[in-house]
Motif scaffolding. Structure first.
Motif, PDB file in Angstrom:
ATOM      1  N   PHE A   1       1.141  10.677   7.366  1.00 50.42           N
ATOM      2  CA  PHE A   1       1.047   9.216   7.329  1.00 50.42           C
ATOM      3  C   PHE A   1      -0.170   8.735   8.093  1.00 50.42           C
ATOM      4  CE2 PHE A   1       2.030   4.970   8.950  1.00 50.42           C
ATOM      5  CZ  PHE A   1       2.312   4.316   7.767  1.00 50.42           C
ATOM      6  N   ARG A   2      -0.436   9.316   9.257  1.00 48.36           N
ATOM      7  CA  ARG A   2      -1.587   8.909  10.064  1.00 48.36           C
ATOM      8  C   ARG A   2      -2.889   9.114   9.291  1.00 48.36           C
ATOM      9  NH1 ARG A   2      -2.365  13.072  14.366  1.00 48.36           N
ATOM     10  NH2 ARG A   2      -3.322  14.101  12.587  1.00 48.36           N
ATOM     11  N   ASP A   3      -3.055  10.302   8.715  1.00 52.06           N
ATOM     12  CA  ASP A   3      -4.302  10.586   7.987  1.00 52.06           C
ATOM     13  C   ASP A   3      -4.474   9.651   6.795  1.00 52.06           C
ATOM     14  OD1 ASP A   3      -4.687  12.558   9.836  1.00 52.06           O
ATOM     15  OD2 ASP A   3      -4.166  14.226   8.488  1.00 52.06           O
ATOM     16  N   TRP A   4      -3.377   9.361   6.104  1.00 51.04           N
ATOM     17  CA  TRP A   4      -3.449   8.432   4.974  1.00 51.04           C
ATOM     18  C   TRP A   4      -3.781   7.025   5.459  1.00 51.04           C
ATOM     19  CZ3 TRP A   4      -0.154   4.207   4.296  1.00 51.04           C
ATOM     20  CH2 TRP A   4      -0.321   3.511   3.089  1.00 51.04           C
ATOM     21  N   LEU A   5      -3.104   6.576   6.524  1.00 50.52           N
ATOM     22  CA  LEU A   5      -3.269   5.211   7.003  1.00 50.52           C
ATOM     23  C   LEU A   5      -4.688   4.958   7.506  1.00 50.52           C
ATOM     24  CD1 LEU A   5      -1.722   2.540   7.511  1.00 50.52           C
ATOM     25  CD2 LEU A   5      -1.240   3.385   9.813  1.00 50.52           C
ATOM     26  N   LEU A   6      -5.253   5.943   8.213  1.00 49.91           N
ATOM     27  CA  LEU A   6      -6.597   5.756   8.748  1.00 49.91           C
ATOM     28  C   LEU A   6      -7.648   5.694   7.643  1.00 49.91           C
ATOM     29  CD1 LEU A   6      -6.492   8.079  11.897  1.00 49.91           C
ATOM     30  CD2 LEU A   6      -6.284   5.591  11.787  1.00 49.91           C
TER      31      LEU A   6
ATOM     32  N   ARG B   1       0.809  -1.217   0.000  1.00 47.51           N
ATOM     33  CA  ARG B   1       0.000   0.000   0.000  1.00 47.51           C
ATOM     34  C   ARG B   1       0.845   1.270   0.000  1.00 47.51           C
ATOM     35  NH1 ARG B   1      -3.000  -3.895   2.625  1.00 47.51           N
ATOM     36  NH2 ARG B   1      -5.278  -3.632   2.680  1.00 47.51           N
ATOM     37  N   LEU B   2       2.120   1.151   0.346  1.00 46.38           N
ATOM     38  CA  LEU B   2       2.929   2.331   0.632  1.00 46.38           C
ATOM     39  C   LEU B   2       3.153   3.212  -0.587  1.00 46.38           C
ATOM     40  CD1 LEU B   2       4.069   3.465   3.208  1.00 46.38           C
ATOM     41  CD2 LEU B   2       6.240   2.328   2.721  1.00 46.38           C
ATOM     42  N   GLN B   3       3.145   2.629  -1.776  1.00 50.04           N
ATOM     43  CA  GLN B   3       3.319   3.436  -2.968  1.00 50.04           C
ATOM     44  C   GLN B   3       2.205   4.463  -3.094  1.00 50.04           C
ATOM     45  OE1 GLN B   3       5.955   3.657  -4.836  1.00 50.04           O
ATOM     46  NE2 GLN B   3       5.001   5.286  -6.031  1.00 50.04           N
ATOM     47  N   GLY B   4       1.017   4.098  -2.622  1.00 53.17           N
ATOM     48  CA  GLY B   4      -0.092   5.044  -2.633  1.00 53.17           C
ATOM     49  C   GLY B   4       0.177   6.243  -1.734  1.00 53.17           C
ATOM     50  N   PHE B   5       0.850   5.998  -0.618  1.00 52.23           N
ATOM     51  CA  PHE B   5       1.200   7.117   0.267  1.00 52.23           C
ATOM     52  C   PHE B   5       2.211   8.034  -0.411  1.00 52.23           C
ATOM     53  CE2 PHE B   5       4.228   8.881   3.350  1.00 52.23           C
ATOM     54  CZ  PHE B   5       3.373   9.720   4.057  1.00 52.23           C
ATOM     55  N   TYR B   6       3.231   7.445  -1.048  1.00 54.71           N
ATOM     56  CA  TYR B   6       4.252   8.270  -1.716  1.00 54.71           C
ATOM     57  C   TYR B   6       3.661   9.061  -2.876  1.00 54.71           C
ATOM     58  CZ  TYR B   6       8.052   6.156   0.939  1.00 54.71           C
ATOM     59  OH  TYR B   6       8.901   5.767   1.948  1.00 54.71           O
TER      60      TYR B   6
END
Length: 295
Positions: free
Chosen positions: A286-291, A115-120
């Motif tokens: 990161f928190r806002d994306w992860l939640l 999923r991390l590519q979506g965060f980047y």
């Protein structure tokens, strides 16, 4: 009392923090690139300034005194807040930042990394540094900003965001069961049970959930990493009980077969961090994306 007297120099405090964390002048000297004699002199200067003994000498070793241990705990917390405030200011000025994130090894590789590519893509100027951790995280001593872990919600002194619920599924290699055989939970009573060391009571909970006799449990080897347990199951060493989210791909491909339906666990996944880190720009992003991520 003069406030300046209550505020020893930062150089003395940093030396004491390192020496107290290691309870070793030698290791503190190596960490701070100082000589052992320089560490000793600065500790003596701090003890003179405070008029209290912070260490007691035991032969060639040093140990924190009771008052030294309390002072060290408070100092570590204060230094952590200072470092967090500094990082926050630097990241805000640069419009970017780095996040030091601890995560369970298998969860990191199977759930987070895909999923991390979506965060980047959403935050190209933030860098996430991943650190694998199985046990408790010492945020201040290890320089960790936040952690993703599993537990039952008892996180005193930390901000905890519940991410998703854990469902445990019993798994077996296809070659371990006859093709077309219905793998009911009772079948597990005839098999060797592989366990993850951090969750040793999981099989007992599973047997209770399906009203199976605990006396028929045949507990076999345990593994520190869930990924190692899965490999052992695939090799035919026994059956395993693992979080469903970590083996869903293998179940979908038919590389593993489930035994009975998944069981809702008493544990949940959380994002944790000290309150002093709550304003770090990288952590906020990161928190806002992860939640917002689906389980």
């Amino acid at each position: 009392m003069n406030h300046r007297h209550l505020t020893p120099s930062m150089s003395l405090l940093l030396v004491f923090e390192a020496a107290g964390r290691h309870e070793s002048y030698t290791r503190a000297a190596e960490e701070l690139s100082l000589s052992q004699s320089a560490i000793s002199r600065q500790i003596q200067a701090l003890e003179t300034h405070l008029a209290i003994p912070l260490f007691r000498r035991e032969g060639r070793s040093v140990r924190l005194t009771d008052v030294g241990r309390r002072y060290h705990a408070e100092l570590c917390s204060a230094l952590g807040r200072i470092r967090g405030a500094t990082l926050q200011a630097m990241a805000h000025q640069a419009g970017t930042g780095a996040l030091q994130l601890a995560t369970l090894p298998t969860l990191g590789s199977k759930w987070l990394l895909p999923r991390l590519q979506g965060f980047y893509a959403a935050h190209p100027r933030v860098t996430v540094h991943l650190h694998s951790r199985i046990g408790a995280v010492d945020f201040h001593a290890e320089g960790i900003d936040a952690a993703i872990t599993v537990g039952r919600g008892d996180w005193p002194g930390l901000v905890a965001h519940r991410l998703y619920d854990e469902f445990q599924v019993a798994i077996v290699a296809p070659q371990m069961a006859n093709r077309g055989q219905a793998l009911e939970p009772a079948w597990a009573s005839t098999q060797t049970l592989l366990t993850v060391a951090s969750n040793p009571q999981a099989w007992a909970e599973w047997f209770s959930h399906f009203n199976l006799d605990h006396r028929h449990m045949r507990v076999g080897p345990s593994f520190e990493l869930t990924s190692h347990l899965v490999q052992a199951v695939q090799a035919g060493m026994g059956i395993g009980l693992v979080p469903q989210a970590l083996v869903q791909e293998e179940l979908d491909r038919g590389d593993l077969r489930p035994i009975g339906p998944p069981m809702a666990s008493t544990r949940h996944y959380y994002l944790l961090y000290p309150t002093g880190n709550a304003g770090l720009p990288a952590l906020v992003a990161f928190r806002d994306w992860l939640l917002g991520q689906p389980a």
